[in-house]
Design a protein around this motif. Structure first.
Motif, mmCIF file in Angstrom:
data_model
loop_
_atom_site.group_PDB
_atom_site.id
_atom_site.type_symbol
_atom_site.label_atom_id
_atom_site.label_comp_id
_atom_site.label_asym_id
_atom_site.label_seq_id
_atom_site.Cartn_x
_atom_site.Cartn_y
_atom_site.Cartn_z
ATOM 1 N N MET A 31 0.888 -1.042 0.012
ATOM 2 C CA MET A 31 0.042 0.010 0.064
ATOM 3 C C MET A 31 0.780 1.255 0.060
ATOM 4 O O MET A 31 0.368 2.399 -0.733
ATOM 5 N N GLY A 32 1.945 1.170 0.479
ATOM 6 C CA GLY A 32 2.703 2.195 0.472
ATOM 7 C C GLY A 32 3.388 2.741 -0.966
ATOM 8 O O GLY A 32 3.390 3.823 -1.400
ATOM 9 N N THR A 33 3.673 1.490 -1.494
ATOM 10 C CA THR A 33 4.084 1.822 -2.838
ATOM 11 C C THR A 33 3.165 2.189 -3.742
ATOM 12 O O THR A 33 3.361 3.068 -4.581
ATOM 13 N N PHE A 34 1.923 1.549 -3.717
ATOM 14 C CA PHE A 34 0.660 2.076 -4.537
ATOM 15 C C PHE A 34 0.487 3.469 -4.239
ATOM 16 O O PHE A 34 0.393 4.199 -5.122
ATOM 17 N N SER A 35 0.534 3.920 -3.065
ATOM 18 C CA SER A 35 0.217 5.331 -2.510
ATOM 19 C C SER A 35 1.319 6.210 -3.215
ATOM 20 O O SER A 35 0.893 7.216 -3.820
ATOM 21 N N LEU A 36 2.485 5.856 -3.114
ATOM 22 C CA LEU A 36 3.610 6.652 -3.728
ATOM 23 C C LEU A 36 3.213 6.491 -5.092
ATOM 24 O O LEU A 36 3.289 7.892 -5.833
ATOM 25 N N GLY A 37 2.919 5.624 -5.871
ATOM 26 C CA GLY A 37 2.793 5.723 -7.492
ATOM 27 C C GLY A 37 1.365 6.586 -7.695
ATOM 28 O O GLY A 37 1.575 7.205 -8.648
ATOM 29 N N THR A 38 0.603 6.467 -6.920
ATOM 30 C CA THR A 38 -0.748 7.315 -7.323
ATOM 31 C C THR A 38 -0.508 8.791 -7.191
ATOM 32 O O THR A 38 -0.889 9.739 -8.047
ATOM 33 N N LEU A 39 0.369 9.202 -6.027
ATOM 34 C CA LEU A 39 0.787 10.403 -5.912
ATOM 35 C C LEU A 39 1.417 11.097 -7.054
ATOM 36 O O LEU A 39 1.302 12.040 -7.603
ATOM 37 N N LEU A 40 2.765 10.151 -7.431
ATOM 38 C CA LEU A 40 3.464 10.369 -8.510
ATOM 39 C C LEU A 40 2.752 10.804 -9.946
ATOM 40 O O LEU A 40 2.766 11.624 -10.756
ATOM 41 N N ALA A 41 1.514 9.838 -9.996
ATOM 42 C CA ALA A 41 0.971 9.910 -11.187
ATOM 43 C C ALA A 41 -0.140 11.044 -11.403
ATOM 44 O O ALA A 41 -0.357 11.869 -12.230
ATOM 45 N N GLY A 42 -0.645 11.748 -10.297
ATOM 46 C CA GLY A 42 -1.191 12.803 -10.221
ATOM 47 C C GLY A 42 -0.555 13.994 -10.379
ATOM 48 O O GLY A 42 -1.160 15.287 -10.751
ATOM 49 N N LEU A 43 0.824 14.049 -9.913
ATOM 50 C CA LEU A 43 1.550 15.171 -10.320
ATOM 51 C C LEU A 43 2.400 14.974 -11.490
ATOM 52 O O LEU A 43 3.382 15.988 -11.718
ATOM 53 N N ALA A 44 2.316 14.070 -12.216
ATOM 54 C CA ALA A 44 3.233 13.777 -13.310
ATOM 55 C C ALA A 44 3.431 14.687 -14.318
ATOM 56 O O ALA A 44 2.472 15.491 -14.943
ATOM 57 N N PRO A 45 4.722 15.524 -14.683
ATOM 58 C CA PRO A 45 4.767 16.619 -15.421
ATOM 59 C C PRO A 45 5.056 16.206 -16.957
ATOM 60 O O PRO A 45 4.873 17.050 -17.898
ATOM 61 N N SER A 46 5.164 14.902 -17.088
ATOM 62 C CA SER A 46 5.421 14.435 -18.489
ATOM 63 C C SER A 46 4.818 12.883 -18.756
ATOM 64 O O SER A 46 4.578 12.219 -17.614
#
Length: 489
Positions: free
Chosen positions: A89-104
Protein backbone atom coordinates in the motif's frame (compact mmCIF):
# COMPACT_ATOMS: atom_id res chain seq x y z
CA UNK A 1 -27.17 -20.18 21.84
CA UNK A 2 -24.56 -18.31 23.83
CA UNK A 3 -21.71 -19.99 21.95
CA UNK A 4 -22.17 -17.95 18.78
CA UNK A 5 -21.06 -14.60 20.22
CA UNK A 6 -18.03 -16.26 21.80
CA UNK A 7 -16.68 -17.18 18.40
CA UNK A 8 -16.57 -13.50 17.42
CA UNK A 9 -14.65 -12.16 20.43
CA UNK A 10 -11.23 -13.78 20.07
CA UNK A 11 -9.30 -15.18 17.16
CA UNK A 12 -12.24 -14.96 14.73
CA UNK A 13 -12.80 -11.27 15.43
CA UNK A 14 -9.12 -10.56 14.88
CA UNK A 15 -9.15 -12.50 11.61
CA UNK A 16 -12.26 -10.67 10.42
CA UNK A 17 -10.50 -7.38 11.06
CA UNK A 18 -7.47 -8.51 9.06
CA UNK A 19 -9.65 -9.61 6.14
CA UNK A 20 -11.63 -6.34 6.21
CA UNK A 21 -8.43 -4.28 5.96
CA UNK A 22 -7.17 -6.37 3.05
CA UNK A 23 -10.53 -6.22 1.24
CA UNK A 24 -10.64 -2.42 1.47
CA UNK A 25 -7.08 -2.10 0.21
CA UNK A 26 -7.61 -4.58 -2.63
CA UNK A 27 -10.77 -2.74 -3.72
CA UNK A 28 -8.75 0.46 -4.06
CA UNK A 29 -5.93 -1.09 -6.09
CA UNK A 30 -8.27 -3.05 -8.38
CA UNK A 31 -10.37 0.09 -9.00
CA UNK A 32 -7.18 1.78 -10.15
CA UNK A 33 -6.53 -0.95 -12.76
CA UNK A 34 -9.51 0.02 -14.92
CA UNK A 35 -9.84 3.72 -14.14
CA UNK A 36 -7.36 4.53 -16.95
CA UNK A 37 -9.18 2.58 -19.68
CA UNK A 38 -11.21 5.48 -21.09
CA UNK A 39 -8.55 8.16 -20.50
CA UNK A 40 -6.07 7.19 -23.24
CA UNK A 41 -7.48 9.58 -25.89
CA UNK A 42 -7.22 12.46 -23.41
CA UNK A 43 -3.63 11.55 -22.52
CA UNK A 44 -2.66 11.24 -26.20
CA UNK A 45 -3.81 14.82 -26.68
CA UNK A 46 -2.30 16.08 -23.41
CA UNK A 47 1.20 14.67 -23.91
CA UNK A 48 1.27 14.76 -27.72
CA UNK A 49 2.11 11.05 -28.03
CA UNK A 50 0.88 8.40 -30.46
CA UNK A 51 -1.74 5.79 -29.55
CA UNK A 52 0.91 3.04 -29.58
CA UNK A 53 3.01 4.98 -27.07
CA UNK A 54 0.03 5.83 -24.84
CA UNK A 55 -0.94 2.14 -24.79
CA UNK A 56 2.17 1.53 -22.69
CA UNK A 57 0.27 2.92 -19.71
CA UNK A 58 -1.82 -0.27 -19.86
CA UNK A 59 0.85 -2.61 -21.24
CA UNK A 60 3.46 -1.44 -18.71
CA UNK A 61 1.03 -2.04 -15.87
CA UNK A 62 0.27 -5.60 -17.03
CA UNK A 63 3.95 -6.27 -17.70
CA UNK A 64 4.96 -5.21 -14.20
CA UNK A 65 2.23 -7.36 -12.68
CA UNK A 66 3.45 -10.38 -14.68
CA UNK A 67 7.03 -9.84 -13.47
CA UNK A 68 6.23 -9.20 -9.79
CA UNK A 69 3.42 -11.68 -9.04
CA UNK A 70 5.55 -14.85 -9.51
CA UNK A 71 7.86 -13.75 -6.69
CA UNK A 72 5.00 -12.99 -4.27
CA UNK A 73 4.95 -16.61 -3.09
CA UNK A 74 8.50 -16.13 -1.79
CA UNK A 75 7.85 -12.61 -0.44
CA UNK A 76 4.69 -13.56 1.49
CA UNK A 77 6.45 -16.51 3.13
CA UNK A 78 9.66 -14.56 3.85
CA UNK A 79 8.11 -11.37 5.34
CA UNK A 80 5.32 -10.84 7.86
CA UNK A 81 1.87 -10.03 6.51
CA UNK A 82 2.08 -6.53 8.06
CA UNK A 83 5.36 -5.88 6.25
CA UNK A 84 3.99 -7.05 2.89
CA UNK A 85 0.86 -4.93 3.39
CA UNK A 86 2.80 -1.78 4.20
CA UNK A 87 5.15 -2.29 1.25
CA UNK A 88 2.19 -2.92 -1.07
CA UNK A 89 0.00 0.00 0.00
CA UNK A 90 2.92 2.36 0.59
CA UNK A 91 4.25 1.66 -2.91
CA UNK A 92 0.79 1.99 -4.44
CA UNK A 93 0.11 5.28 -2.64
CA UNK A 94 3.48 6.67 -3.76
CA UNK A 95 2.76 5.68 -7.37
CA UNK A 96 -0.69 7.27 -7.22
CA UNK A 97 0.72 10.56 -5.88
CA UNK A 98 3.43 10.54 -8.54
CA UNK A 99 0.83 9.91 -11.27
CA UNK A 100 -1.33 12.80 -10.13
CA UNK A 101 1.66 15.17 -10.23
CA UNK A 102 3.34 13.72 -13.35
CA UNK A 103 4.81 16.55 -15.49
CA UNK A 104 5.50 14.28 -18.47
CA UNK A 105 4.37 11.04 -20.08
CA UNK A 106 7.56 9.26 -18.95
CA UNK A 107 6.91 10.14 -15.31
CA UNK A 108 3.28 9.01 -15.63
CA UNK A 109 4.44 5.68 -17.07
CA UNK A 110 6.91 5.27 -14.19
CA UNK A 111 4.09 6.03 -11.74
CA UNK A 112 1.92 3.31 -13.30
CA UNK A 113 4.77 0.82 -12.89
CA UNK A 114 5.10 1.76 -9.20
CA UNK A 115 1.34 1.35 -8.76
CA UNK A 116 1.50 -2.07 -10.43
CA UNK A 117 4.17 -3.26 -7.96
CA UNK A 118 1.85 -2.47 -5.06
CA UNK A 119 -1.11 -4.09 -6.79
CA UNK A 120 0.88 -7.23 -7.61
CA UNK A 121 1.73 -7.70 -3.91
CA UNK A 122 -1.72 -6.84 -2.57
CA UNK A 123 -3.92 -9.34 -4.42
CA UNK A 124 -1.96 -12.55 -3.59
CA UNK A 125 -1.63 -11.34 0.03
CA UNK A 126 -5.43 -11.18 0.31
CA UNK A 127 -5.92 -14.66 -1.16
CA UNK A 128 -3.17 -16.24 0.95
CA UNK A 129 -4.41 -14.63 4.17
CA UNK A 130 -7.98 -15.85 3.68
CA UNK A 131 -6.78 -19.38 2.99
CA UNK A 132 -4.64 -19.20 6.14
CA UNK A 133 -7.19 -17.85 8.64
CA UNK A 134 -10.59 -19.06 7.35
CA UNK A 135 -11.59 -22.70 7.95
CA UNK A 136 -12.33 -24.69 4.79
CA UNK A 137 -16.03 -25.05 5.66
CA UNK A 138 -16.49 -21.24 5.70
CA UNK A 139 -14.24 -20.20 2.82
CA UNK A 140 -17.01 -19.95 0.24
CA UNK A 141 -18.77 -17.12 2.08
CA UNK A 142 -15.50 -15.25 2.62
CA UNK A 143 -14.39 -15.74 -0.98
CA UNK A 144 -17.72 -14.24 -1.98
CA UNK A 145 -16.53 -10.93 -0.56
CA UNK A 146 -13.39 -11.16 -2.69
CA UNK A 147 -15.67 -11.51 -5.70
CA UNK A 148 -17.33 -8.20 -4.72
CA UNK A 149 -13.92 -6.55 -4.92
CA UNK A 150 -12.86 -8.27 -8.14
CA UNK A 151 -16.15 -7.58 -9.97
CA UNK A 152 -17.49 -4.25 -8.67
CA UNK A 153 -14.19 -2.31 -8.62
CA UNK A 154 -13.34 -2.93 -12.31
CA UNK A 155 -16.92 -2.04 -13.28
CA UNK A 156 -16.80 1.22 -11.33
CA UNK A 157 -13.43 2.28 -12.78
CA UNK A 158 -14.53 3.31 -16.31
CA UNK A 159 -17.70 4.95 -14.96
CA UNK A 160 -15.80 7.03 -12.40
CA UNK A 161 -13.11 8.05 -14.88
CA UNK A 162 -15.79 8.90 -17.47
CA UNK A 163 -17.52 11.20 -14.97
CA UNK A 164 -14.23 12.84 -13.97
CA UNK A 165 -13.12 13.42 -17.55
CA UNK A 166 -16.45 15.06 -18.39
CA UNK A 167 -15.58 18.09 -16.26
CA UNK A 168 -12.04 17.85 -14.85
CA UNK A 169 -8.43 17.11 -15.73
CA UNK A 170 -7.22 13.50 -16.02
CA UNK A 171 -5.08 14.14 -12.93
CA UNK A 172 -8.21 14.00 -10.79
CA UNK A 173 -8.52 10.27 -11.53
CA UNK A 174 -5.47 9.77 -9.34
CA UNK A 175 -6.37 12.53 -6.92
CA UNK A 176 -9.68 10.70 -6.43
CA UNK A 177 -7.94 7.38 -5.65
CA UNK A 178 -5.14 8.78 -3.45
CA UNK A 179 -7.16 9.58 -0.27
CA UNK A 180 -8.66 6.09 -0.28
CA UNK A 181 -5.20 4.52 -0.71
CA UNK A 182 -3.69 6.59 2.12
CA UNK A 183 -6.72 5.89 4.36
CA UNK A 184 -6.36 2.14 3.72
CA UNK A 185 -2.65 2.37 4.56
CA UNK A 186 -3.27 4.28 7.82
CA UNK A 187 -6.16 2.00 8.79
CA UNK A 188 -3.89 -0.99 8.25
CA UNK A 189 -1.16 0.54 10.40
CA UNK A 190 -3.65 0.91 13.25
CA UNK A 191 -5.51 -2.41 12.99
CA UNK A 192 -3.60 -5.02 10.98
CA UNK A 193 -1.93 -7.89 12.85
CA UNK A 194 0.33 -10.61 11.51
CA UNK A 195 -1.17 -13.93 10.48
CA UNK A 196 0.58 -17.12 9.50
CA UNK A 197 4.26 -17.90 9.98
CA UNK A 198 7.33 -16.70 8.12
CA UNK A 199 9.97 -19.00 6.67
CA UNK A 200 13.62 -18.04 6.44
CA UNK A 201 14.80 -18.74 2.91
CA UNK A 202 17.09 -17.06 0.42
CA UNK A 203 16.06 -15.52 -2.88
CA UNK A 204 17.33 -17.56 -5.82
CA UNK A 205 19.08 -15.08 -8.10
CA UNK A 206 18.93 -17.45 -11.08
CA UNK A 207 15.14 -17.90 -10.89
CA UNK A 208 14.46 -14.19 -10.68
CA UNK A 209 15.58 -13.13 -14.21
CA UNK A 210 14.19 -16.35 -15.72
CA UNK A 211 10.78 -15.56 -14.20
CA UNK A 212 10.89 -11.91 -15.28
CA UNK A 213 11.83 -12.70 -18.88
CA UNK A 214 9.53 -15.72 -19.06
CA UNK A 215 6.29 -14.27 -17.74
CA UNK A 216 7.01 -10.65 -18.63
CA UNK A 217 8.05 -11.53 -22.16
CA UNK A 218 4.95 -13.64 -22.66
CA UNK A 219 2.59 -10.87 -21.56
CA UNK A 220 4.47 -8.33 -23.69
CA UNK A 221 4.38 -10.55 -26.80
CA UNK A 222 0.66 -11.26 -26.37
CA UNK A 223 -0.07 -7.56 -25.85
CA UNK A 224 1.84 -6.68 -29.03
CA UNK A 225 0.08 -9.48 -30.91
CA UNK A 226 -3.29 -7.83 -30.31
CA UNK A 227 -2.03 -4.55 -31.79
CA UNK A 228 0.24 -5.73 -34.62
CA UNK A 229 -1.26 -6.25 -38.10
CA UNK A 230 1.69 -8.52 -38.95
CA UNK A 231 0.77 -11.01 -36.22
CA UNK A 232 3.42 -13.57 -35.28
CA UNK A 233 5.69 -12.45 -38.12
CA UNK A 234 6.23 -9.15 -36.29
CA UNK A 235 9.69 -9.43 -34.63
CA UNK A 236 8.34 -7.47 -31.65
CA UNK A 237 6.02 -10.44 -31.15
CA UNK A 238 8.05 -13.45 -32.26
CA UNK A 239 11.36 -12.57 -30.55
CA UNK A 240 9.87 -11.88 -27.06
CA UNK A 241 7.73 -14.99 -27.48
CA UNK A 242 10.79 -17.13 -28.25
CA UNK A 243 12.81 -15.67 -25.36
CA UNK A 244 9.82 -16.17 -23.08
CA UNK A 245 9.43 -19.82 -24.07
CA UNK A 246 13.11 -20.62 -23.47
CA UNK A 247 13.13 -18.75 -20.15
CA UNK A 248 9.99 -20.51 -18.90
CA UNK A 249 11.43 -23.94 -19.71
CA UNK A 250 14.64 -23.08 -17.84
CA UNK A 251 12.57 -21.58 -15.00
CA UNK A 252 10.56 -24.80 -14.56
CA UNK A 253 13.74 -26.91 -14.60
CA UNK A 254 15.30 -24.61 -12.01
CA UNK A 255 12.24 -24.79 -9.74
CA UNK A 256 12.20 -28.59 -9.90
CA UNK A 257 15.84 -28.56 -8.78
CA UNK A 258 15.14 -26.10 -5.95
CA UNK A 259 12.12 -28.11 -4.79
CA UNK A 260 14.49 -30.91 -3.75
CA UNK A 261 16.16 -28.34 -1.47
CA UNK A 262 12.75 -26.97 -0.38
CA UNK A 263 13.56 -23.40 -1.51
CA UNK A 264 11.88 -22.73 -4.88
CA UNK A 265 10.98 -19.19 -5.90
CA UNK A 266 7.63 -20.50 -7.16
CA UNK A 267 6.68 -23.93 -5.80
CA UNK A 268 5.23 -25.87 -8.72
CA UNK A 269 4.34 -28.81 -6.48
CA UNK A 270 0.93 -27.16 -6.17
CA UNK A 271 0.23 -28.54 -9.66
CA UNK A 272 0.38 -32.08 -8.24
CA UNK A 273 -3.10 -31.56 -6.78
CA UNK A 274 -5.69 -32.46 -9.45
CA UNK A 275 -8.53 -30.25 -8.20
CA UNK A 276 -6.18 -27.27 -7.93
CA UNK A 277 -4.93 -27.88 -11.47
CA UNK A 278 -8.48 -28.21 -12.82
CA UNK A 279 -9.51 -25.01 -11.02
CA UNK A 280 -6.43 -23.28 -12.43
CA UNK A 281 -7.34 -24.37 -15.97
CA UNK A 282 -10.91 -23.13 -15.54
CA UNK A 283 -9.78 -19.78 -14.11
CA UNK A 284 -7.40 -19.29 -17.06
CA UNK A 285 -10.19 -19.94 -19.57
CA UNK A 286 -12.60 -17.71 -17.64
CA UNK A 287 -10.00 -14.94 -17.67
CA UNK A 288 -9.58 -15.26 -21.44
CA UNK A 289 -13.36 -15.00 -21.94
CA UNK A 290 -13.80 -12.29 -19.28
CA UNK A 291 -10.97 -9.92 -20.27
CA UNK A 292 -11.50 -10.50 -23.99
CA UNK A 293 -15.24 -9.94 -23.69
CA UNK A 294 -14.64 -6.87 -21.54
CA UNK A 295 -12.85 -5.17 -24.43
CA UNK A 296 -15.15 -6.39 -27.25
CA UNK A 297 -18.38 -4.90 -25.94
CA UNK A 298 -16.97 -1.36 -25.49
CA UNK A 299 -15.48 -1.53 -29.00
CA UNK A 300 -18.87 -2.54 -30.40
CA UNK A 301 -20.97 0.08 -28.61
CA UNK A 302 -18.49 2.91 -29.29
CA UNK A 303 -17.36 2.10 -32.83
CA UNK A 304 -20.56 0.56 -34.22
CA UNK A 305 -23.28 2.18 -32.09
CA UNK A 306 -21.54 5.52 -31.41
CA UNK A 307 -21.94 5.59 -27.61
CA UNK A 308 -19.66 7.86 -25.58
CA UNK A 309 -17.12 6.56 -23.08
CA UNK A 310 -19.36 7.59 -20.18
CA UNK A 311 -22.38 5.84 -21.72
CA UNK A 312 -20.23 2.75 -22.23
CA UNK A 313 -19.17 2.80 -18.59
CA UNK A 314 -22.79 3.11 -17.47
CA UNK A 315 -23.77 0.22 -19.75
CA UNK A 316 -21.35 -2.26 -18.13
CA UNK A 317 -21.81 -0.94 -14.58
CA UNK A 318 -25.02 -2.86 -13.65
CA UNK A 319 -23.46 -6.21 -14.55
CA UNK A 320 -20.41 -5.60 -12.41
CA UNK A 321 -22.49 -4.40 -9.47
CA UNK A 322 -24.82 -7.40 -9.79
CA UNK A 323 -21.82 -9.75 -9.67
CA UNK A 324 -20.83 -8.12 -6.40
CA UNK A 325 -24.35 -8.31 -4.97
CA UNK A 326 -24.66 -12.01 -5.81
CA UNK A 327 -21.18 -13.03 -4.66
CA UNK A 328 -21.78 -13.38 -0.88
CA UNK A 329 -24.93 -15.48 -1.40
CA UNK A 330 -23.11 -17.67 -3.92
CA UNK A 331 -20.27 -18.09 -1.44
CA UNK A 332 -22.68 -19.24 1.26
CA UNK A 333 -24.30 -21.66 -1.19
CA UNK A 334 -20.85 -23.04 -2.01
CA UNK A 335 -20.32 -23.87 1.68
CA UNK A 336 -23.60 -25.84 1.61
CA UNK A 337 -23.68 -27.61 -1.76
CA UNK A 338 -20.17 -27.41 -3.22
CA UNK A 339 -18.84 -26.05 -6.52
CA UNK A 340 -20.29 -28.22 -9.32
CA UNK A 341 -23.95 -27.30 -8.69
CA UNK A 342 -23.06 -23.61 -8.97
CA UNK A 343 -20.33 -23.59 -11.62
CA UNK A 344 -22.23 -25.72 -14.13
CA UNK A 345 -25.33 -23.48 -14.46
CA UNK A 346 -22.96 -20.48 -14.41
CA UNK A 347 -21.11 -21.94 -17.39
CA UNK A 348 -24.44 -22.48 -19.20
CA UNK A 349 -25.37 -18.80 -18.71
CA UNK A 350 -21.90 -17.65 -19.78
CA UNK A 351 -21.89 -19.75 -22.96
CA UNK A 352 -25.46 -18.74 -23.85
CA UNK A 353 -24.84 -15.01 -23.36
CA UNK A 354 -21.60 -15.10 -25.38
CA UNK A 355 -23.39 -17.01 -28.15
CA UNK A 356 -26.09 -14.30 -28.19
CA UNK A 357 -23.36 -11.64 -28.44
CA UNK A 358 -21.98 -13.53 -31.44
CA UNK A 359 -25.34 -12.96 -33.20
CA UNK A 360 -25.76 -9.22 -32.57
CA UNK A 361 -26.32 -6.81 -35.45
CA UNK A 362 -25.82 -3.01 -35.63
CA UNK A 363 -29.57 -2.62 -35.13
CA UNK A 364 -29.76 -4.43 -31.77
CA UNK A 365 -31.09 -2.14 -29.04
CA UNK A 366 -29.08 -0.93 -26.06
CA UNK A 367 -31.50 -2.57 -23.55
CA UNK A 368 -30.83 -5.93 -25.23
CA UNK A 369 -27.07 -5.37 -24.94
CA UNK A 370 -27.53 -4.43 -21.29
CA UNK A 371 -29.60 -7.57 -20.66
CA UNK A 372 -27.01 -9.83 -22.30
CA UNK A 373 -24.20 -8.24 -20.30
CA UNK A 374 -26.15 -8.76 -17.08
CA UNK A 375 -26.78 -12.40 -18.04
CA UNK A 376 -23.07 -12.90 -18.71
CA UNK A 377 -22.22 -11.27 -15.37
CA UNK A 378 -24.57 -13.63 -13.52
CA UNK A 379 -22.88 -16.59 -15.19
CA UNK A 380 -19.44 -15.30 -14.18
CA UNK A 381 -20.65 -14.73 -10.61
CA UNK A 382 -21.72 -18.38 -10.37
CA UNK A 383 -18.31 -19.47 -11.69
CA UNK A 384 -15.58 -17.36 -10.11
CA UNK A 385 -16.16 -17.94 -6.38
CA UNK A 386 -16.87 -21.71 -6.54
CA UNK A 387 -14.04 -22.48 -8.96
CA UNK A 388 -11.45 -20.41 -7.11
CA UNK A 389 -12.46 -21.64 -3.65
CA UNK A 390 -12.62 -25.31 -4.61
CA UNK A 391 -9.37 -25.06 -6.56
CA UNK A 392 -7.32 -23.53 -3.74
CA UNK A 393 -8.77 -25.53 -0.85
CA UNK A 394 -6.93 -28.86 -1.40
CA UNK A 395 -3.51 -27.21 -1.03
CA UNK A 396 -1.63 -27.57 2.26
CA UNK A 397 -0.91 -24.35 4.13
CA UNK A 398 2.74 -24.22 3.04
CA UNK A 399 1.61 -23.95 -0.60
CA UNK A 400 -1.08 -21.27 -0.16
CA UNK A 401 1.20 -18.38 -1.13
CA UNK A 402 2.69 -20.26 -4.08
CA UNK A 403 -0.69 -21.55 -5.30
CA UNK A 404 -2.06 -18.01 -5.18
CA UNK A 405 1.01 -16.67 -7.02
CA UNK A 406 0.68 -19.29 -9.78
CA UNK A 407 -3.02 -18.52 -10.17
CA UNK A 408 -2.61 -14.75 -10.28
CA UNK A 409 0.33 -14.97 -12.68
CA UNK A 410 -1.56 -17.16 -15.13
CA UNK A 411 -4.60 -14.89 -14.87
CA UNK A 412 -2.41 -11.98 -16.00
CA UNK A 413 -1.10 -14.06 -18.89
CA UNK A 414 -4.62 -15.24 -19.73
CA UNK A 415 -5.94 -11.67 -19.69
CA UNK A 416 -3.28 -10.61 -22.18
CA UNK A 417 -3.84 -13.77 -24.24
CA UNK A 418 -7.61 -13.33 -24.29
CA UNK A 419 -7.36 -9.72 -25.35
CA UNK A 420 -4.78 -10.53 -28.06
CA UNK A 421 -6.69 -13.55 -29.34
CA UNK A 422 -10.10 -11.90 -29.62
CA UNK A 423 -8.78 -8.58 -30.95
CA UNK A 424 -6.77 -10.46 -33.59
CA UNK A 425 -9.85 -12.46 -34.63
CA UNK A 426 -11.96 -9.30 -34.71
CA UNK A 427 -9.41 -7.33 -36.75
CA UNK A 428 -8.90 -10.16 -39.22
CA UNK A 429 -12.63 -10.61 -39.83
CA UNK A 430 -13.19 -6.86 -40.07
CA UNK A 431 -10.46 -6.59 -42.71
CA UNK A 432 -11.84 -9.56 -44.65
CA UNK A 433 -15.35 -8.09 -44.73
CA UNK A 434 -14.04 -4.64 -45.65
CA UNK A 435 -12.25 -6.02 -48.70
CA UNK A 436 -15.59 -7.31 -49.99
CA UNK A 437 -16.90 -3.73 -50.18
CA UNK A 438 -18.90 -3.61 -46.92
CA UNK A 439 -19.04 -0.27 -45.08
CA UNK A 440 -16.83 0.15 -42.02
CA UNK A 441 -19.39 -0.09 -39.19
CA UNK A 442 -20.93 -3.26 -40.66
CA UNK A 443 -17.47 -4.79 -41.06
CA UNK A 444 -16.65 -3.93 -37.45
CA UNK A 445 -19.88 -5.55 -36.30
CA UNK A 446 -18.95 -8.71 -38.23
CA UNK A 447 -15.52 -8.72 -36.60
CA UNK A 448 -16.99 -8.40 -33.11
CA UNK A 449 -19.43 -11.24 -33.81
CA UNK A 450 -16.59 -13.51 -34.93
CA UNK A 451 -14.56 -12.73 -31.81
CA UNK A 452 -17.55 -13.42 -29.55
CA UNK A 453 -18.00 -16.74 -31.37
CA UNK A 454 -14.43 -17.67 -30.37
CA UNK A 455 -15.17 -16.65 -26.77
CA UNK A 456 -18.27 -18.88 -26.91
CA UNK A 457 -16.07 -21.86 -27.83
CA UNK A 458 -13.91 -21.22 -24.76
CA UNK A 459 -17.05 -21.00 -22.60
CA UNK A 460 -18.23 -24.36 -23.95
CA UNK A 461 -14.97 -25.95 -22.75
CA UNK A 462 -15.62 -24.38 -19.33
CA UNK A 463 -19.09 -25.93 -19.42
CA UNK A 464 -17.66 -29.39 -20.15
CA UNK A 465 -15.16 -29.21 -17.28
CA UNK A 466 -17.27 -27.47 -14.60
CA UNK A 467 -19.18 -30.61 -13.45
CA UNK A 468 -15.85 -32.17 -12.44
CA UNK A 469 -15.10 -29.47 -9.85
CA UNK A 470 -15.62 -30.70 -6.32
CA UNK A 471 -14.55 -29.98 -2.79
CA UNK A 472 -11.45 -32.03 -2.04
CA UNK A 473 -10.23 -32.18 1.57
CA UNK A 474 -7.11 -30.19 2.36
CA UNK A 475 -3.95 -32.28 2.48
CA UNK A 476 -2.14 -32.61 5.76
CA UNK A 477 1.35 -31.17 5.94
CA UNK A 478 4.19 -33.56 5.32
CA UNK A 479 7.31 -33.64 7.43
CA UNK A 480 9.48 -30.53 7.23
CA UNK A 481 11.61 -30.44 4.15
CA UNK A 482 9.48 -32.99 2.33
CA UNK A 483 6.97 -32.35 -0.40
CA UNK A 484 3.33 -32.67 0.68
CA UNK A 485 1.61 -35.72 -0.70
CA UNK A 486 -1.43 -35.02 -2.91
CA UNK A 487 -4.75 -36.57 -2.02
CA UNK A 488 -6.31 -38.97 -4.47
CA UNK A 489 -8.63 -36.39 -6.02
Amino acid sequence: MSAAPQTLTGQDRRNQGVILVLLIATFVVVLNETIMNVALPTLISEFKVSASVAQWLATGFMLTMAVVIPITGFVIQRLTSRSVYFIAMGTFSLGTLLAGLAPSFEVLLLARVVQAIGTALMIPLLFTTILTVVPAERRGATMGFISIVISVAPALGPTISGLILQAMSWRYMFIFVLPFAVAALLYGIRTLVNVGETRHQTLDLISLPLSAVGFGGLVYALSRLGESPAGFSDPWVSVPLLLSGVSLVLFVVRQRTLERQDRPLLDLRALQYPIYTLGLLLMVMLSIAFFGGAILLPIYVQEVRGLSTLQTGLLVLPGGVLMGVLAPAIGRLYDRIGPAWLATPGAVLLAFSLWCFSRITPEVSVPVLLGLHILMSIGLAFLFTPVFTAGMSPLPARLYAHGSAILNTLQQVAGAAGTALLITIMSSETHRVLTSGTVLHLAQAAGVRQAFAAATTIALVVLLLSPFMRRAPAVKEAEHGQAPVPSGD
